[in-house]
Design an enzyme around this catalytic site. Structure first.
Site, PDB file in Angstrom:
ATOM      1  N   GLN A 222     -13.509  22.171 -61.091  1.00 10.59           N
ATOM      2  CA  GLN A 222     -13.104  22.610 -62.433  1.00 10.59           C
ATOM      3  C   GLN A 222     -14.273  22.554 -63.411  1.00 10.59           C
ATOM      4  O   GLN A 222     -14.779  21.461 -63.705  1.00 10.59           O
ATOM      5  CB  GLN A 222     -11.981  21.682 -62.940  1.00 10.59           C
ATOM      6  CG  GLN A 222     -11.494  22.001 -64.336  1.00 10.59           C
ATOM      7  CD  GLN A 222     -10.587  20.909 -64.897  1.00 10.59           C
ATOM      8  OE1 GLN A 222     -10.678  19.756 -64.475  1.00 10.59           O
ATOM      9  NE2 GLN A 222      -9.735  21.262 -65.820  1.00 10.59           N
ATOM     10  N   GLY A 223     -14.684  23.693 -63.940  1.00  2.68           N
ATOM     11  CA  GLY A 223     -15.798  23.739 -64.894  1.00  2.68           C
ATOM     12  C   GLY A 223     -15.303  24.049 -66.293  1.00  2.68           C
ATOM     13  O   GLY A 223     -15.452  25.181 -66.778  1.00  2.68           O
TER      14      GLY A 223
ATOM     15  N   SER B 158     -15.301  21.153 -69.090  1.00  2.00           N
ATOM     16  CA  SER B 158     -16.018  20.320 -70.075  1.00  2.00           C
ATOM     17  C   SER B 158     -17.497  20.675 -70.151  1.00  2.00           C
ATOM     18  O   SER B 158     -18.116  21.045 -69.152  1.00  2.00           O
ATOM     19  CB  SER B 158     -15.890  18.837 -69.719  1.00  2.00           C
ATOM     20  OG  SER B 158     -14.541  18.491 -69.594  1.00  2.00           O
TER      21      SER B 158
ATOM     22  N   GLU C 221      -1.968  20.145 -64.438  1.00  2.00           N
ATOM     23  CA  GLU C 221      -2.728  18.907 -64.322  1.00  2.00           C
ATOM     24  C   GLU C 221      -1.919  17.745 -64.909  1.00  2.00           C
ATOM     25  O   GLU C 221      -1.886  16.663 -64.370  1.00  2.00           O
ATOM     26  CB  GLU C 221      -4.059  19.035 -65.056  1.00  2.00           C
ATOM     27  CG  GLU C 221      -4.937  17.806 -64.938  1.00  2.00           C
ATOM     28  CD  GLU C 221      -6.299  17.963 -65.616  1.00  2.00           C
ATOM     29  OE1 GLU C 221      -7.147  17.128 -65.371  1.00  2.00           O
ATOM     30  OE2 GLU C 221      -6.491  18.914 -66.397  1.00  2.00           O
TER      31      GLU C 221
HETATM   32  C1  LIG Z   1     -13.519  10.520 -64.187  1.00  2.00           C
HETATM   33  C2  LIG Z   1     -13.599  11.821 -64.949  1.00  2.00           C
HETATM   34  C3  LIG Z   1     -13.493  13.019 -64.276  1.00  2.00           C
HETATM   35  C4  LIG Z   1     -13.585  14.241 -64.976  1.00  2.00           C
HETATM   36  N1  LIG Z   1     -13.518  15.416 -64.265  1.00  2.00           N
HETATM   37  C5  LIG Z   1     -13.664  16.600 -64.927  1.00  2.00           C
HETATM   38  C6  LIG Z   1     -13.704  17.829 -64.202  1.00  2.00           C
HETATM   39  O1  LIG Z   1     -13.580  17.860 -62.976  1.00  2.00           O
HETATM   40  N2  LIG Z   1     -13.906  18.981 -64.882  1.00  2.00           N
HETATM   41  C7  LIG Z   1     -14.030  19.005 -66.244  1.00  2.00           C
HETATM   42  O2  LIG Z   1     -14.157  20.090 -66.816  1.00  2.00           O
HETATM   43  N3  LIG Z   1     -14.020  17.845 -66.972  1.00  2.00           N
HETATM   44  C8  LIG Z   1     -13.852  16.653 -66.335  1.00  2.00           C
HETATM   45  N4  LIG Z   1     -13.856  15.475 -67.042  1.00  2.00           N
HETATM   46  C9  LIG Z   1     -14.134  15.513 -68.481  1.00  2.00           C
HETATM   47  C10 LIG Z   1     -12.959  15.189 -69.375  1.00  2.00           C
HETATM   48  O3  LIG Z   1     -12.030  16.252 -69.396  1.00  2.00           O
HETATM   49  C11 LIG Z   1     -13.530  14.879 -70.763  1.00  2.00           C
HETATM   50  O4  LIG Z   1     -14.316  13.705 -70.634  1.00  2.00           O
HETATM   51  C12 LIG Z   1     -12.449  14.652 -71.796  1.00  2.00           C
HETATM   52  O5  LIG Z   1     -11.801  15.858 -72.088  1.00  2.00           O
HETATM   53  C13 LIG Z   1     -13.018  14.044 -73.098  1.00  2.00           C
HETATM   54  O6  LIG Z   1     -14.077  14.820 -73.558  1.00  2.00           O
HETATM   55  P1  LIG Z   1     -15.495  14.138 -73.941  1.00  2.00           P
HETATM   56  O7  LIG Z   1     -15.894  13.280 -72.792  1.00  2.00           O
HETATM   57  O8  LIG Z   1     -16.403  15.244 -74.346  1.00  2.00           O
HETATM   58  O9  LIG Z   1     -15.191  13.186 -75.158  1.00  2.00           O
HETATM   59  P2  LIG Z   1     -15.018  13.621 -76.683  1.00  2.00           P
HETATM   60  O10 LIG Z   1     -14.071  14.765 -76.766  1.00  2.00           O
HETATM   61  O11 LIG Z   1     -16.357  13.792 -77.288  1.00  2.00           O
HETATM   62  O12 LIG Z   1     -14.308  12.348 -77.279  1.00  2.00           O
HETATM   63  C14 LIG Z   1     -15.013  11.167 -77.654  1.00  2.00           C
HETATM   64  C15 LIG Z   1     -14.018  10.222 -78.318  1.00  2.00           C
HETATM   65  O13 LIG Z   1     -13.508  10.833 -79.516  1.00  2.00           O
HETATM   66  C16 LIG Z   1     -12.092  10.919 -79.466  1.00  2.00           C
HETATM   67  N5  LIG Z   1     -11.652  12.177 -80.060  1.00  2.00           N
HETATM   68  C17 LIG Z   1     -12.150  13.422 -79.838  1.00  2.00           C
HETATM   69  N6  LIG Z   1     -11.458  14.347 -80.540  1.00  2.00           N
HETATM   70  C18 LIG Z   1     -10.470  13.686 -81.197  1.00  2.00           C
HETATM   71  C19 LIG Z   1      -9.426  14.082 -82.081  1.00  2.00           C
HETATM   72  N7  LIG Z   1      -9.224  15.374 -82.400  1.00  2.00           N
HETATM   73  N8  LIG Z   1      -8.591  13.125 -82.573  1.00  2.00           N
HETATM   74  C20 LIG Z   1      -8.764  11.827 -82.237  1.00  2.00           C
HETATM   75  N9  LIG Z   1      -9.759  11.378 -81.427  1.00  2.00           N
HETATM   76  C21 LIG Z   1     -10.590  12.295 -80.902  1.00  2.00           C
HETATM   77  C22 LIG Z   1     -11.739  10.908 -77.985  1.00  2.00           C
HETATM   78  O14 LIG Z   1     -10.423  10.438 -77.755  1.00  2.00           O
HETATM   79  C23 LIG Z   1     -12.788   9.945 -77.445  1.00  2.00           C
HETATM   80  O15 LIG Z   1     -12.392   8.612 -77.641  1.00  2.00           O
HETATM   81  C24 LIG Z   1     -13.759  14.232 -66.384  1.00  2.00           C
HETATM   82  C25 LIG Z   1     -13.850  13.021 -67.061  1.00  2.00           C
HETATM   83  C26 LIG Z   1     -13.781  11.818 -66.367  1.00  2.00           C
HETATM   84  C27 LIG Z   1     -13.905  10.531 -67.136  1.00  2.00           C
END
Ligand SMILES: Cc1cc2nc3c(=O)[nH]c(=O)nc-3n(C[C@H](O)[C@H](O)[C@H](O)COP(=O)(O)OP(=O)(O)OC[C@H]3O[C@@H](n4cnc5c(N)ncnc54)[C@H](O)[C@@H]3O)c2cc1C
Length: 404
Positions: A129-130, A132, A247
């Site tokens: 899945q691409g 993020s 999902e």
């Molecule tokens: C083990 C693991 C596997 C993953 N696998 C995949 C994958 O296969 N493919 C893929 O595409 N992605 C994958 N991800 C990514 C995952 O979907 C993202 O990490 C997630 O959506 C959060 O985005 P971010 O890491 O950019 O954090 P951010 O969005 O930058 O968030 C940082 C912090 O700010 C808070 N925050 C952000 N926006 C808001 C808001 N509007 N209101 C309140 N709080 C907020 C969040 O809750 C968090 O605490 C994976 C992540 C993990 C940990």
């Protein structure tokens, strides 16, 4: 809430039990009985057996290689498999079947279904899945990876991150920006992209456990045919939401079984370490038990709704928030019970970092420490806890929307 299964489903349940008796190794006590290094090999073989018996995707149409059964049977299947401590697919099937397969069946053209579904079932195509990007996770619609049409092909440049099992995959489904002049939700396209090409580079990310389950994916003028669009050009947001519904929506039947099995192992750990007389530990164990019981009732409610034919709704956010926040607490308790042993973990590590360790895993410190690490990611992937709380607040409780 009344998740009673109809009497006629008992025959299918019985058929599954016979299948499991006949196909699992002698004396099977759960995937956790295998050394971690043997798990992948076992799952590859197990997946082939499930495919041969049309049990990989029981509710999919038989013409594409599915089981041709109903959604009820698919719930019974995951229930029976979880009770026996064996998965109902391989490591990538959360993507192959749970995400892209279901979404192709819902939104794909007849040509796309005929081409992709048999190949993802046979594992000729392995998907990741691409979605993020480094600057776009929770705010998925802010993504920057761009695709432009060049004759009969899309040309894609940008970066994806946290791509779970991207190093094992040969296909990636991408959400890309296809019209930068449109409002951000209306300028995205969902593309189906082969990874075996010069423009796609996968770089593993090392996790704190030392494993590398997820990756960065760099796209430098990567290409795919013009027709590899799922759900329409510039309509990628709707396609992505359909996919994320799968999902978040699944697992109501499985989670309570897995977390209960883990809880029973935790009690055994506390006994082994002589901590069951400690009133503070007893109180926290009781708290965990009550949480697992509530999880069971939450699962029943979702199952009731599922069996009544209602699709996954925002209440899936309650389940996601509930199990992932609970899991941080229960694994922290395990680490505390282990004490100094947790500082130098030994024995069998979990075979993956999604939710609990494999059923039947030994009481090794490495099992609990590895699961403790995994639990940290649980409140992030598939929507962070903060995002789930906003969904619950806005869509279930009807509270005012979060300021943008
Ligand atoms: C083990 C693991 C596997 C993953 N696998 C995949 C994958 O296969 N493919 C893929 O595409 N992605 C994958 N991800 C990514 C995952 O979907 C993202 O990490 C997630 O959506 C959060 O985005 P971010 O890491 O950019 O954090 P951010 O969005 O930058 O968030 C940082 C912090 O700010 C808070 N925050 C952000 N926006 C808001 C808001 N509007 N209101 C309140 N709080 C907020 C969040 O809750 C968090 O605490 C994976 C992540 C993990 C940990």
């Amino acid at each position: 809430m009344d998740p009673l299964f109809p009497a006629e489903s008992e025959a299918f349940r019985q058929r599954l039990r016979t299948f499991l008796d006949e196909n699992l190794p002698e004396g099977w006590s759960g995937l956790g009985q295998l050394p971690t290094d043997d798990v992948l090999g076992f799952l590859e073989q197990w997946r082939k057996v499930l495919h041969e018996h049309a049990l990989l995707a029981p509710s999919w149409p038989a013409e594409f290689g599915g089981g041709g059964l109903g959604h009820l049977e698919s719930v019974i299947l995951v229930d029976e498999f979880a009770k026996r401590g064996v998965p109902n697919g391989g490591p990538n099937d959360v993507f192959n079947i749970g995400m892209i397969g279901n979404t192709l069946l819902a939104l794909g053209t007849e040509e796309q279904k005929a081409h992709y579904i048999p190949k993802l079932l046979s594992n000729e195509h392995i998907w990741c899945q691409g979605f993020s990007e480094p600057n776009s996770g929770s705010d998925l619609a802010g993504l920057a990876c761009a695709a432009t049409l060049d004759g009969d092909e899309w040309v894609i440049s940008g970066q994806k991150i946290w791509t779970t099992y991207g190093h094992l995959a040969n296909h990636i489904f991408l959400l890309v920006r296809s019209d930068s002049s449109a409002p951000k939700h209306k300028g995205m396209t969902f593309l189906l992209v082969p990874m075996d090409q010069a423009g796609v580079e996968v770089r593993p990310i090392r996790m704190m456990s030392g494993d590398s389950e997820f990756n960065e994916v760099f796209l430098t003028e990567a290409r795919c045919p013009k027709e590899n669009v799922l759900g329409g050009v510039n309509n990628g947001w709707a396609a992505a939401m359909t996919l994320l519904g799968y999902e978040r929506g699944e697992a109501a039947a499985v989670l309570p079984i897995r977390f209960r099995e883990e809880y029973d192992r935790l009690v055994r750990l506390a006994r082994t370490h002589g901590r069951t007389d400690d009133p503070a530990i007893r109180q926290r164990l009781a708290w965990c038990w009550s949480k697992v019981e509530i999880m069971r009732y939450l699962g029943m409610r979702t199952l009731t709704s599922f069996l009544a034919g209602r699709g996954p709704g925002p209440d899936a956010s309650i389940a996601k928030l509930y199990w992932s926040e609970y899991h941080k607490e229960v694994t922290a308790l395990a680490v505390e019970i282990l004490g100094a042993a947790a500082l130098a973990p030994s024995g069998r590590w979990p075979s993956n970092s999604i939710q609990c360790d494999d059923a039947g895993a030994p009481e090794d410190s490495a099992s609990w420490v590895g699961t403790f690490y995994a639990a940290c990611g649980g409140t992030i992937y598939a929507g962070t806890s903060q995002i789930q709380r906003s969904i619950i607040g806005e869509r279930i409780l009807g509270l005012p929307k979060e300021p943008a």
